[in-house]
Design an enzyme around this catalytic site. Structure first.
Site, PDB file in Angstrom:
ATOM      1  N   GLN A  34      36.718  52.440  39.539  1.00 32.35           N
ATOM      2  CA  GLN A  34      37.659  51.662  40.334  1.00 32.35           C
ATOM      3  C   GLN A  34      38.671  51.052  39.378  1.00 32.35           C
ATOM      4  OE1 GLN A  34      37.195  51.456  44.061  1.00 32.35           O
ATOM      5  NE2 GLN A  34      36.203  53.322  43.291  1.00 32.35           N
ATOM      6  N   ALA A  90      36.566  44.639  50.980  1.00 26.73           N
ATOM      7  CA  ALA A  90      36.399  45.911  50.269  1.00 26.73           C
ATOM      8  C   ALA A  90      37.661  46.282  49.489  1.00 26.73           C
ATOM      9  CB  ALA A  90      36.036  47.005  51.254  1.00 26.73           C
ATOM     10  N   HIS A  91      37.573  47.374  48.749  1.00 29.26           N
ATOM     11  CA  HIS A  91      38.688  47.770  47.875  1.00 29.26           C
ATOM     12  C   HIS A  91      39.953  48.113  48.664  1.00 29.26           C
ATOM     13  CE1 HIS A  91      36.801  52.118  47.490  1.00 29.26           C
ATOM     14  NE2 HIS A  91      36.790  51.702  48.716  1.00 29.26           N
ATOM     15  N   ASN A  92      41.075  47.665  48.101  1.00 31.16           N
ATOM     16  CA  ASN A  92      42.400  47.975  48.620  1.00 31.16           C
ATOM     17  C   ASN A  92      42.728  47.337  49.955  1.00 31.16           C
ATOM     18  OD1 ASN A  92      41.542  50.774  46.950  1.00 31.16           O
ATOM     19  ND2 ASN A  92      43.497  49.823  46.478  1.00 31.16           N
TER      20      ASN A  92
END
Lengths: 356, 356, 356
Positions: free
Chosen positions: A214, A255-257
């Site tokens: 990531q 969560a990511h993004n």
């Protein structure tokens, strides 16, 4: 630290009136300001306030408690002032008066004071003026802490992270490498910012999941507040972003993004899946689940435990889920819902029979 | 650390074609491999990539962004390559290409480097070759850390815990006594492994709950990944077990004596109650609740917020819950569901009337 | 540490009978107490027990395992004793027998032993007799730790916090200033007690949310157990209160000014919003969401994932939510529920037609 009642009236811009006065005639605090030198040492609820303390009435549910309060004064609306048995601090928005006064009488200690000898600080970290770092905190290489930053005991600040002016972190929080946090943020204990997003590619073979590093980060704006044990993952390539003025409660998962727009508020234990974009000024209650890769418009409200599976394009209040019922009734309802198809067929049969 | 575009094509086994070439005729990278010495320094999304960066297209949702990307090259399928305006790295599974390349260009720092002087390491702990232990980490007596293990700052590793080769833990995680973690695992910050299971016997008297010591442990396989602030309880007598290749996201809760089969994936904030056995290759989305003492077959998929109350014996996709509706509509639907019984009676009455 | 089987029979007040004896005639342990000197070294499940270990049968689901157990003895009811192939420890409540024996044979190490040199302890903190403080723990000024308190490695105990006799905290937990924890409590790792409640007043301007300092505290009674990564916020003005005998599982969220009554049990990941009062002896299963500003009567039971929006005035079991169905069936059910209004209209039309 104590204040006279008149001082306080002035500081919260309230009109101070006394119970002996004719409550229906409000007199401006400008003319009364030196009249009341009662010393005020704290804030309390209507029910528990003692002499020397100020209470407030902002929720009509507690109106009854006004009548018997032992507070030295109560922050109230003009209407409620009429039935206030003690000194009244009258203002249009008593809740705001309470908020200002709570800041004035705030007794919260600093998360850390000075730089503790046991803190482990890389020689390549840059510290602004008046930075505090608690015992056993760890500040890695390349970290930049701006003026008045306060890092609680046991926190970990990873390589090259940047923390803006006057931001405070409570104990045992973990901030990963390259995370950027803005100014005047407040982060509660044991929170994690910048952990790896949950990204894997399925592959054939013994171990199915191929880890995808990531490589993005987390960018947090100014005046953001984050509760205890909340987790915010770093982006896969682009960054995860929490915009200015956002407030996040405890145990939230971002969560990511994900991108969260300005001034959105999220209550405890809500979850936003990857790459979803949340608008500005949204209100997300507790235990809400929001799907990944969708967009939520500005000014949306989701009630508790809502399940948001698709993009929402229009501002408004949205809900899902059913409130509890007695267990036996719940069983019946579930059984009825399961038989809806058969009910529908029976209605169809009746329609046919009648209209043949 | 940079690579030429041709190098990269070779490393991810992609066919490199150039925009000037006739895109409908793909030429193998074997013949082109030395043709492109463009230096590649990183990965980025189609929308944000700059010269020197590689992007990828794996989700047709982002197809439009391909046309205007400024990436030096894009990993694409043969079909998408036809409309790629820049160099194309063509392969059957562009997402896998991205995953491999992300590993190649990974910039994630180690969770710790070397053994920090402030770490507290019991003299009876056994450390393999090349072990790293971060600042203020605590390694208790009898702990065994295999080669290349990396323990982040502030972690606690309890007595006699065993951690396998190349496993990494990020900061402030707590691993209790006797927990066994396999090889090549990755554990994010503030995670807890081996806390007491929630086991009590009700007793008469002032304090109702008689604590049952949790005498089992947690056994975690190889290549397991665990997100931030996840909690995995130790077993009551037998162990809690997480098998090889399982991936767990953030804030997951695994109760005592749960067994999770190989390669099962669980998204954030899902919960498995005690003694439940989850099969292999399952996919459990976010905020799913799974009851205790049940069995879930291999290859089951649960969508977000599913409520799993009974054993599932057949592979397949399962769901529950209702997506959000505008608040007023939601109120109406709940009211209608409550009146289902009366609707059913009305249909019954009609049937009687018609068929008497 | 080992015991003879006869010793154990006495300690758990069970009647020891041998498989060779006529199982239908139970003889009191008083007459048998010296008869069996088999050494017992541990507890195990029926399925995994070996010679020297004791198992128990409390759940009829595991009855079949009794027949083939290799345990040296099994704690059973009089009824089950009839089919016990090995020595039987007969008692009315075998689960309680197991609980007592688990305490007798407990192998759980202390969370800390002695006061570690690396702990940072304010000179103004007060420590009782036999206090243990783990490595790198931080004890701030004015803290009071009573006799036999045990603070795990890396814990943070904020200013003026008070922790009662024999209470134990596992690693990396954070206890904020002025929090009061009673006697004989057990708190698992990475838990947070006393973080700020989620209180803000909306204001006009660039940053919408005006922070309200949280000036109350958290008061926790005696014999309270709290799981890993649970968060309990401090009160806004009054305190958040967890009464005697309450047991809380992992990842629970308790908002500001919640009061939880004596002996209530809450399973993992449940959430109580602000100012709600929960009665005594309630059982709250996992992932339950309870709204703010409501009251829950004593002796209420909520099944997993329940959504509690209003006050509950009557003891009883309450539920909501629908168990999973195969995905296609779920889609159909949701569609049918959405069409309930139209179904209702069709029934109305039929009624009109038939009764005109």
């Amino acid at each position: 630290m104590s204040h006279t009642l008149s001082d306080i009236a002035q500081k919260i811009s309230a009109t101070l009136i006394h119970p002996s006065a004719d409550n229906s005639t409000l007199t401006s605090h400008a003319t009364n300001v030196n009249l009341d030198s009662t010393l005020i040492t704290g804030l309390a609820t209507l029910a528990n306030a003692q002499a020397g303390q100020i209470a407030f009435l902002a929720n009509s549910k507690y109106q009854q408690q006004l009548l018997t309060t032992k507070a030295s004064a109560v922050i109230v609306s003009a209407e409620a002032a009429k039935s206030c048995p003690v000194s009244a601090l009258v203002m249009d928005n008593p809740y705001m008066g309470y908020a200002i006064l709570a800041n004035l009488l705030d007794t919260t200690p600093a998360a850390a004071e000075g730089i503790h000898a046991s803190a482990v600080i890389s020689p390549t970290a840059t510290l602004g003026e008046n930075v505090s770092i608690g015992a056993n905190a760890v500040i890695e290489s390349g970290v930049k802490l701006a003026d008045n930053v306060c890092i609680g005991a046991g926190c970990f600040i990873g390589k090259n992270a940047v923390i803006g002016e006057s931001t405070k972190l409570w104990a045992n929080s973990s901030v990963y490498h390259s995370v950027v946090i803005g100014k005047h943020c407040l982060i509660q204990a044991n929170t994690v910012i910048g952990s790896d997003g949950f990204g894997y590619a399925p592959v054939p073979g013994q171990y199915k999941w191929h880890k995808i590093p990531q490589l993005g980060s987390v960018i947090i704006g100014d005046h953001v507040e984050i509760g205890a044990s909340t987790t915010i993952d770093r982006g896969a390539l682009d960054n995860t972003e929490i915009k200015d003025g956002v407030i996040l409660d405890n145990q939230i998962q971002i969560a990511h993004n994900v991108i969260i727009g300005e001034n959105t508020a999220m209550a405890a234990c809500s979850v936003i899946a990857g790459s979803t974009v949340i608008g500005k000024n949204c209100t997300i209650a507790g235990l809400v689940g929001i799907n990944g890769h969708i967009n939520i418009a500005d000014n949306c409200v989701f009630t508790g435990m809502s399940m948001v599976t698709k993009s929402i394009k229009t501002a408004g209040a949205y809900s899902s889920g059913t409130p509890v019922a007695p267990n036996s009734e719940w069983h019946k309802t579930n059984a009825r819902v399961k038989r809806l198809d058969s009910l529908n067929k029976r209605v169809k049969a009746l329609e046919k029979q009648l209209n043949k």
